[in-house]
Write a protein that holds these residues in place. Structure first.
Motif, PDB file in Angstrom:
ATOM      1  N   GLY A   1     -11.442  10.632  -4.303  1.00 46.39           N
ATOM      2  CA  GLY A   1     -12.372  11.118  -3.134  1.00 46.39           C
ATOM      3  C   GLY A   1     -12.068  12.533  -2.588  1.00 46.39           C
ATOM      4  O   GLY A   1     -13.326  13.460  -2.199  1.00 46.39           O
ATOM      5  N   GLN A   2     -11.087  13.326  -2.923  1.00 51.08           N
ATOM      6  CA  GLN A   2     -10.728  14.441  -2.384  1.00 51.08           C
ATOM      7  C   GLN A   2      -9.857  15.136  -3.418  1.00 51.08           C
ATOM      8  O   GLN A   2      -8.868  15.592  -3.515  1.00 51.08           O
ATOM      9  CB  GLN A   2      -9.960  14.495  -1.027  1.00 51.08           C
ATOM     10  N   PRO A   3     -10.833  15.552  -4.643  1.00 54.05           N
ATOM     11  CA  PRO A   3     -10.318  16.206  -5.793  1.00 54.05           C
ATOM     12  C   PRO A   3      -9.594  17.327  -5.611  1.00 54.05           C
ATOM     13  O   PRO A   3      -8.518  17.717  -6.364  1.00 54.05           O
ATOM     14  CB  PRO A   3     -11.598  16.188  -6.908  1.00 54.05           C
ATOM     15  N   GLN A   4     -10.118  18.274  -4.622  1.00 58.33           N
ATOM     16  CA  GLN A   4      -8.989  19.365  -4.235  1.00 58.33           C
ATOM     17  C   GLN A   4      -7.712  19.293  -3.903  1.00 58.33           C
ATOM     18  O   GLN A   4      -7.186  20.207  -3.731  1.00 58.33           O
ATOM     19  CB  GLN A   4      -9.918  20.242  -3.363  1.00 58.33           C
ATOM     20  N   ARG A   5      -7.552  18.000  -3.598  1.00 56.92           N
ATOM     21  CA  ARG A   5      -6.070  17.751  -3.064  1.00 56.92           C
ATOM     22  C   ARG A   5      -5.505  17.282  -4.081  1.00 56.92           C
ATOM     23  O   ARG A   5      -4.315  16.537  -3.709  1.00 56.92           O
ATOM     24  CB  ARG A   5      -6.191  16.653  -1.905  1.00 56.92           C
ATOM     25  N   LEU A   6      -5.717  17.196  -5.315  1.00 56.83           N
ATOM     26  CA  LEU A   6      -5.026  16.692  -6.538  1.00 56.83           C
ATOM     27  C   LEU A   6      -3.570  17.057  -6.710  1.00 56.83           C
ATOM     28  O   LEU A   6      -2.953  16.128  -6.891  1.00 56.83           O
ATOM     29  CB  LEU A   6      -5.623  17.272  -7.489  1.00 56.83           C
ATOM     30  N   LEU A   7      -3.222  18.263  -6.267  1.00 58.53           N
ATOM     31  CA  LEU A   7      -1.968  18.750  -6.646  1.00 58.53           C
ATOM     32  C   LEU A   7      -0.775  18.135  -5.728  1.00 58.53           C
ATOM     33  O   LEU A   7       0.257  18.373  -5.717  1.00 58.53           O
ATOM     34  CB  LEU A   7      -1.841  20.097  -6.563  1.00 58.53           C
ATOM     35  N   ASN A   8      -1.474  17.330  -4.533  1.00 60.49           N
ATOM     36  CA  ASN A   8      -0.409  16.521  -3.713  1.00 60.49           C
ATOM     37  C   ASN A   8       0.252  15.719  -4.350  1.00 60.49           C
ATOM     38  O   ASN A   8       1.277  15.590  -3.916  1.00 60.49           O
ATOM     39  CB  ASN A   8      -1.302  15.732  -2.564  1.00 60.49           C
ATOM     40  N   VAL A   9      -0.102  15.365  -5.584  1.00 62.11           N
ATOM     41  CA  VAL A   9       0.783  14.296  -6.210  1.00 62.11           C
ATOM     42  C   VAL A   9       1.973  15.147  -6.985  1.00 62.11           C
ATOM     43  O   VAL A   9       2.995  14.436  -7.175  1.00 62.11           O
ATOM     44  CB  VAL A   9      -0.203  13.888  -7.408  1.00 62.11           C
ATOM     45  N   ILE A  10       1.847  16.559  -7.083  1.00 64.48           N
ATOM     46  CA  ILE A  10       2.959  17.260  -7.338  1.00 64.48           C
ATOM     47  C   ILE A  10       4.094  17.480  -6.286  1.00 64.48           C
ATOM     48  O   ILE A  10       5.001  17.637  -6.117  1.00 64.48           O
ATOM     49  CB  ILE A  10       2.581  18.390  -8.565  1.00 64.48           C
TER      50      ILE A  10
ATOM     51  N   LEU B   1       1.065   3.822   8.751  1.00 63.44           N
ATOM     52  CA  LEU B   1       0.156   4.672   9.125  1.00 63.44           C
ATOM     53  C   LEU B   1      -0.430   5.716   8.163  1.00 63.44           C
ATOM     54  O   LEU B   1       0.007   5.528   6.834  1.00 63.44           O
ATOM     55  CB  LEU B   1       0.853   5.738  10.197  1.00 63.44           C
ATOM     56  N   MET B   2      -1.595   6.641   8.311  1.00 60.55           N
ATOM     57  CA  MET B   2      -2.006   7.311   7.275  1.00 60.55           C
ATOM     58  C   MET B   2      -2.316   8.651   7.519  1.00 60.55           C
ATOM     59  O   MET B   2      -2.291   9.033   8.829  1.00 60.55           O
ATOM     60  CB  MET B   2      -3.587   7.003   7.139  1.00 60.55           C
ATOM     61  N   ASP B   3      -1.914   9.747   6.774  1.00 58.56           N
ATOM     62  CA  ASP B   3      -2.127  11.149   6.889  1.00 58.56           C
ATOM     63  C   ASP B   3      -3.572  11.520   6.325  1.00 58.56           C
ATOM     64  O   ASP B   3      -3.609  11.397   4.931  1.00 58.56           O
ATOM     65  CB  ASP B   3      -1.032  12.080   6.408  1.00 58.56           C
ATOM     66  N   TYR B   4      -4.489  11.379   7.143  1.00 57.01           N
ATOM     67  CA  TYR B   4      -6.010  11.686   6.322  1.00 57.01           C
ATOM     68  C   TYR B   4      -6.072  13.117   6.045  1.00 57.01           C
ATOM     69  O   TYR B   4      -7.014  13.477   5.034  1.00 57.01           O
ATOM     70  CB  TYR B   4      -7.058  11.617   7.642  1.00 57.01           C
ATOM     71  N   HIS B   5      -5.232  13.795   6.014  1.00 56.26           N
ATOM     72  CA  HIS B   5      -5.318  15.335   5.554  1.00 56.26           C
ATOM     73  C   HIS B   5      -4.411  15.345   4.169  1.00 56.26           C
ATOM     74  O   HIS B   5      -4.672  16.204   3.490  1.00 56.26           O
ATOM     75  CB  HIS B   5      -4.882  16.313   6.515  1.00 56.26           C
ATOM     76  N   ARG B   6      -3.612  14.388   3.848  1.00 52.26           N
ATOM     77  CA  ARG B   6      -2.824  14.341   2.634  1.00 52.26           C
ATOM     78  C   ARG B   6      -3.490  13.383   1.673  1.00 52.26           C
ATOM     79  O   ARG B   6      -3.362  13.494   0.537  1.00 52.26           O
ATOM     80  CB  ARG B   6      -1.515  14.007   2.902  1.00 52.26           C
ATOM     81  N   CYS B   7      -4.225  12.355   2.174  1.00 48.30           N
ATOM     82  CA  CYS B   7      -4.846  11.540   1.026  1.00 48.30           C
ATOM     83  C   CYS B   7      -5.728  11.983   0.228  1.00 48.30           C
ATOM     84  O   CYS B   7      -6.671  12.996   0.416  1.00 48.30           O
ATOM     85  CB  CYS B   7      -5.502  10.447   2.008  1.00 48.30           C
TER      86      CYS B   7
ATOM     87  N   CYS C   1       0.728  -1.227  -0.050  1.00 51.74           N
ATOM     88  CA  CYS C   1      -0.050   0.109   0.000  1.00 51.74           C
ATOM     89  C   CYS C   1       0.752   1.220  -0.077  1.00 51.74           C
ATOM     90  O   CYS C   1       0.379   2.134  -0.689  1.00 51.74           O
ATOM     91  CB  CYS C   1      -0.769   0.023   1.146  1.00 51.74           C
ATOM     92  N   VAL C   2       1.958   1.207   0.943  1.00 58.58           N
ATOM     93  CA  VAL C   2       3.026   2.358   0.780  1.00 58.58           C
ATOM     94  C   VAL C   2       3.580   2.593  -0.479  1.00 58.58           C
ATOM     95  O   VAL C   2       3.798   3.662  -1.026  1.00 58.58           O
ATOM     96  CB  VAL C   2       3.987   1.999   1.959  1.00 58.58           C
ATOM     97  N   ARG C   3       3.959   1.425  -1.160  1.00 59.02           N
ATOM     98  CA  ARG C   3       4.812   1.562  -2.458  1.00 59.02           C
ATOM     99  C   ARG C   3       3.765   2.302  -3.620  1.00 59.02           C
ATOM    100  O   ARG C   3       4.348   2.924  -4.335  1.00 59.02           O
ATOM    101  CB  ARG C   3       4.951   0.073  -3.077  1.00 59.02           C
ATOM    102  N   VAL C   4       2.463   1.823  -3.562  1.00 61.35           N
ATOM    103  CA  VAL C   4       1.604   2.524  -4.535  1.00 61.35           C
ATOM    104  C   VAL C   4       1.044   3.814  -4.234  1.00 61.35           C
ATOM    105  O   VAL C   4       0.523   4.571  -5.268  1.00 61.35           O
ATOM    106  CB  VAL C   4       0.456   1.489  -4.890  1.00 61.35           C
ATOM    107  N   CYS C   5       1.064   4.259  -2.949  1.00 59.63           N
ATOM    108  CA  CYS C   5       0.485   5.556  -2.617  1.00 59.63           C
ATOM    109  C   CYS C   5       1.008   6.738  -3.338  1.00 59.63           C
ATOM    110  O   CYS C   5       2.443   7.022  -3.360  1.00 59.63           O
ATOM    111  CB  CYS C   5       0.475   5.983  -1.139  1.00 59.63           C
ATOM    112  N   PRO C   6       0.581   7.449  -4.210  1.00 62.31           N
ATOM    113  CA  PRO C   6       1.058   8.579  -5.030  1.00 62.31           C
ATOM    114  C   PRO C   6       1.531   9.892  -4.126  1.00 62.31           C
ATOM    115  O   PRO C   6       1.969  10.646  -4.772  1.00 62.31           O
ATOM    116  CB  PRO C   6       0.022   9.051  -6.135  1.00 62.31           C
ATOM    117  N   THR C   7       1.037  10.060  -3.077  1.00 60.34           N
ATOM    118  CA  THR C   7       1.354  11.005  -2.163  1.00 60.34           C
ATOM    119  C   THR C   7       2.025  10.936  -0.873  1.00 60.34           C
ATOM    120  O   THR C   7       2.144  11.911  -0.068  1.00 60.34           O
ATOM    121  CB  THR C   7      -0.070  11.871  -1.929  1.00 60.34           C
ATOM    122  N   GLN C   8       2.370   9.776  -0.469  1.00 61.39           N
ATOM    123  CA  GLN C   8       3.081   9.166   0.730  1.00 61.39           C
ATOM    124  C   GLN C   8       1.860   9.524   1.900  1.00 61.39           C
ATOM    125  O   GLN C   8       2.637   9.631   3.003  1.00 61.39           O
ATOM    126  CB  GLN C   8       4.489   9.963   0.879  1.00 61.39           C
ATOM    127  N   ALA C   9       0.894   9.701   1.552  1.00 65.14           N
ATOM    128  CA  ALA C   9      -0.172   9.755   2.772  1.00 65.14           C
ATOM    129  C   ALA C   9      -0.378   8.535   3.468  1.00 65.14           C
ATOM    130  O   ALA C   9      -0.715   8.598   4.851  1.00 65.14           O
ATOM    131  CB  ALA C   9      -1.785   9.953   1.931  1.00 65.14           C
TER     132      ALA C   9
END
Lengths: 269, 385
Positions: free
Chosen positions: B108-117, A158-164, A139-147
C-alpha cells in the motif's frame, strides 16, 4: 606542490574529524540526558496529569443489555471520533469498507461456540465486535516493521500509521477480522473531519485503538460513553476495578479462546 | 558477454519489443494504482491478498526448482545436466526478480519499503523472506554468470564459486519453506494452518519448475540451434513425474485430515474452493481443472512410453505447469481468506488493471529471462565454434 597538497589533506582531515566529533557531542548530550531517566534509551514523554492509566486495559460487553440502537450509536461515536470513512454509504459496496466496531450476529462473532440452540435474545440481537487488544497479539508477531505493536505500559495494541508499509500481513494474522485497509483516500467518505484525531492516508491498515487518545486526555472510550451502560472498561490487573468485579460476578467468554491470543474484550452472555 | 543479447534475429527483436510493450502497459496501470491506491484491484476487506501475492507464491516455487538441476549436477556429478544447469540458475534469477516485484506492487505504501530494513523484525516471517529471496537472487546471478564466463573462456570455474554453489542448495529450499511459513503460522486461518504446507509447496515447485524448464528447452531447440539433448530432458521428466505424484499425495493427506476429522473451520475453505459455499463458487471450475490436469499429467508421465514421447511429455508439462499455477496462483490465497474469520463469504475476482500490472511484472521477468538465455545460447554457440 607535494607539500602543499599534503598540508591541505591534513587540514581537511582534521576539519572532518572536528565536525564529526562536534556533531557527535551535540547528538549524544540530549540523548544521554534522556537515558538518565529512562533505561530503555528511547525518548520519554510525560503524560498529562488527568490521563487515565492501567496496567492492562480491558472491556466487558454485557450482551444482555445490547440493543440495535446502542450498536448504532456506539459505531457512530467511534467512527466520528476517529475519522473513519463510510464507503458503504458512499459507494453502496462493502469492498472498501473500514470499520473499527460493528454489530454482527452471535453466530458470526462466536463461530467456535455451540450454536445449536442459542437463546432467543442472541438470535435476535447483534452483538458488537472490535479489536480484542490481545495479550498475545498475532498481528504484532507478523508485522515486519513493528508498525503495529503492543504498548508495554497498558497492553493496548496500537498502530503507527506513518510506519505501516501496507503489506496487510496483520490482516491475515488477525483471527477476528478486526482490521481494515485503506484501499483509497479515506477523505472521500468522511462527512466531518475531527481535527483532534489523525487522518489516515491510502495504503495503510487501521483498527480500534481503545481510544488511546481519549484515555490520554482523561476521557472514557467513545463506545463506552455511547453504550448506555452495556460496556464497562477498566484495568484487568486491578482486582478492585469495575470490570474485575463484573468478571468475578458473571461468567464471561472471549472470542476464539482456543487460539491462545488472550483477548482483553470479554462478553457476558 | 552481455553484448550477445544486443544482436539477434528478427524473431528475437519482435519478442523483446512485445515484452517491452507489455511492460509499458503494466507500468501505466501501476502509476494509476500508485495514484488511486490498491482500490484499483479486486481485493476487499476480507480477501486482503490477491493475484499479486498468489503470483509471488507460485514464482518462488519456480525459482526454487533450479535446485533440481544444481543438486544432481554439483553434489552427485550428474554430468548430463551440465548443459542445462545454467538455464535453471537464470530461470531462478528471473523468477526471484518477479517475486520481489510482485511484493512491491502489492504494498500500500511502496515508498516505505525500506522500513523493513530500518526496523528489522526477526519475529516476522516477511523479514526472513526478504533475506532469503535477496540472498538467493544474488547467489544465482553470481554463480550463473561466472560459470558461463568460465565456459566462454574455456577454463574451469573459479574455486571460490564452489562454496556459493553449495550454499545455493539450502537457500533454494529455504525460499519456499519461509514463503510457506508466511501462511502456515497464522492462527485462525484453518486452510493454511497445516504442517504439510511447506512440503506441499516444495513438491509442487519441483514439479512445475522443471516442467517449465523442459518446455523452455523445447522452445530453445526450435528457435535456436541449442539442444540440451534427450537424456537430461528424460531425467527432468522423471523428476516432474515423481514431484507431481508427491504433491498429489500431500494434497490427498490434507483432504483426508480435513474431511475425516470433520472440523468445520478446516473443511469450509476446501468446500468453498471445490463445491462453493453459500451459493458462491467462482473458483470451483478452476480448482477441478487444476486437479484433473495434475492427475492426468501424473498418469501420462508415470507410463514410460508416454514420458518418452516428446509430444505427450510436452502436454504433460503444460498440464503440470498450469495445474500448479491455478492451485497456487488462484486457489491458495483466496481459499485461505474465504470464508472470513466471521464465517462470511465475500469473494474475490481480480480486476483488469490488476491483471495488466501482473502481466507487466511477468513481462519484466520474461525479458530478463530472454536476455539471459540469449547470452547462454550465444556463449554455447561460440564455444562450439
Amino acid at each position: 606542490m607535494e607539500n602543499s597538497r599534503r598540508k591541505f589533506l591534513k587540514t581537511a582531515g582534521y576539519s572532518v574529524l572536528g565536525v564529526a566529533a562536534g556533531s557527535m557531542l551535540i547528538g549524544i548530550t540530549p540523548r544521554s540526558a534522556t537515558t538518565a531517566e529512562d533505561s530503555s534509551g528511547g525518548p520519554k514523554y510525560k503524560s498529562r496529569d488527568e490521563a487515565l492509566k492501567a496496567e492492562r486495559w480491558g472491556l466487558v460487553i454485557d450482551t444482555r443489555k445490547i440493543t440495535s440502537r446502542i450498536n448504532r450509536s456506539m459505531q457512530r461515536a467511534c467512527h466520528r471520533e476517529h475519522n473513519v470513512p463510510d464507503f458503504v454509504r458512499k459507494l453502496g459496496s462493502k469492498q472498501h469498507e473500514i470499520k473499527w466496531i460493528w454489530p454482527t450476529p452471535f453466530k458470526n462473532a462466536f463461530i467456535e461456540q455451540d450454536l445449536q440452540y442459542i437463546s432467543d435474545h442472541l438470535k435476535r440481537t447483534e452483538i458488537p465486535v472490535l479489536c480484542n487488544h490481545c495479550n498475545h497479539p498475532p498481528c504484532v508477531r507478523v508485522c515486519p516493521t513493528q508498525a503495529t505493536f503492543k504498548r508495554e505500559s497498558d497492553g493496548l495494541v496500537l498502530m503507527d500509521y506513518h510506519r505501516c508499509i501496507g503489506c496487510r500481513f496483520c490482516m491475515a494474522g488477525c483471527p477476528y477480522g478486526a482490521r481494515s485497509f485503506n484501499y483509497r483516500d479515506p477523505r472521500e467518505a468522511i462527512e466531518e473531519i475531527n481535527p483532534d484525531f489523525t487522518l489516515r492516508t491510502k495504503g495503510v491498515v487501521e483498527k480500534c485503538n481503545f481510544c488511546a487518545e481519549r484515555l490520554a486526555r482523561g476521557e472514557s472510550p467513545a463506545c463506552v460513553e455511547a453504550s448506555n451502560g452495556a460496556l464497562t472498561y477498566g484495568d484487568l490487573e486491578d482486582a478492585s476495578s469495575d470490570i474485575r468485579k463484573l468478571l468475578a460476578e458473571y461468567h464471561a467468554i472471549t472470542r476464539k479462546a482456543e487460539l491462545g491470543t488472550l483477548p482483553s474484550v470479554f462478553y457476558i452472555i | 558477454m552481455l553484448e550477445k543479447a544486443l544482436s539477434g534475429s528478427k524473431t528475437y527483436y519482435t519478442l523483446v519489443l512485445g515484452l517491452l510493450v507489455l511492460i509499458g502497459i503494466g507500468f501505466l496501470f501501476y502509476l494509476k494504482q500508485l495514484d488511486f491506491g490498491l482500490g484499483v484491484t479486486g481485493m476487499n476487506r476480507d480477501v486482503t491478498w490477491g493475484f499479486y501475492i498468489a503470483q509471488f507464491t507460485f514464482l518462488v516455487g519456480v525459482a526454487a526448482s533450479a535446485v533440481m538441476l544444481v543438486l544432481p549436477y554439483y553434489l552427485h556429478d550428474h554430468k548430463e545436466f551440465g548443459k542445462m544447469t545454467v538455464l535453471g540458475e537464470f530461470l531462478a534469477v528471473s523468477a526471484v526478480l518477479m517475486c520481489l516485484l510482485f511484493i512491491i506492487v502489492d504494498l500500500g505504501q511502496p515508498q516505505r519499503l525500506l522500513n523493513v530494513i530500518l526496523y528489522p523484525t526477526p519475529q516476522s516471517m516477511l523479514f526472513w523472506d526478504m533475506i532469503v529471496l535477496n540472498g538467493y537472487l544474488f547467489l544465482n546471478i553470481i554463480i550463473g554468470w561466472n560459470v558461463l564466463s568460465a565456459e566462454k573462456e574455456g577454463v574451469p570455474p573459479e574455486k571460490w564459486l564452489k562454496p556459493l554453489i553449495y550454499l545455493s542448495i539450502p537457500f533454494a529450499v529455504s525460499i519456499h519453506t519461509v514463503t510457506a511459513f508466511l501462511y502456515s503460522g497464522l492462527p485462525g486461518r484453518g486452510f493454511w494452518l497445516t504442517a504439510v504446507l511447506a512440503p506441499k509447496f516444495l513438491a509442487s515447485a519441483f514439479a512445475a519448475g522443471p516442467a517449465f524448464l523442459i518446455l523452455l528447452s523445447f522452445i530453445l531447440r526450435k528457435f535456436t540451434n541449442f539442444d540440451v539433448g534427450k537424456k537430461p530432458i528424460q531425467t527432468l521428466a522423471m523428476i516432474v513425474c515423481y514431484a507431481t505424484i508427491a504433491s498429489l499425495f500431500l494434497f490427498f493427506c490434507e483432504i483426508f485430515v480435513t474431511f475425516y476429522s470433520q472440523i468445520p473451520e478446516h473443511m469450509d475453505h476446501k468446500l468453498y474452493l471445490f463445491f462453493g459455499l453459500d451459493g458462491k463458487g467462482a473458483l470451483v471450475p478452476w480448482m477441478w481443472t487444476s486437479l484433473l490436469m495434475l492427475i492426468s499429467a501424473a498418469v501420462l508421465l508415470v507410463i514410460p512410453s508416454g514420458r518418452k514421447n516428446e509430444y505427450v511429455l510436452g502436454l504433460a508439462c503444460i498440464f503440470v505447469f498450469f495445474g500448479s499455477w491455478i492451485d497456487k496462483g488462484l486457489g491458495l490465497i483466496s481459499g485461505g481468506f474465504i470464508p472470513n474469520p466471521l464465517h462470511e463469504v465475500n469473494e474475490y475476482i481480480p480486476t483488469v488493471p490488476e491483471v495488466l500490472i501482473s502481466l507487466g511484472v511477468y513481462a519484466i521477468g520474461f525479458l530478463v529471462l530472454t536476455i539471459l538465455f540469449k547470452v547462454v545460447v550465444g556463449v554455447k554457440e561460440e564455444v562450439r565454434g
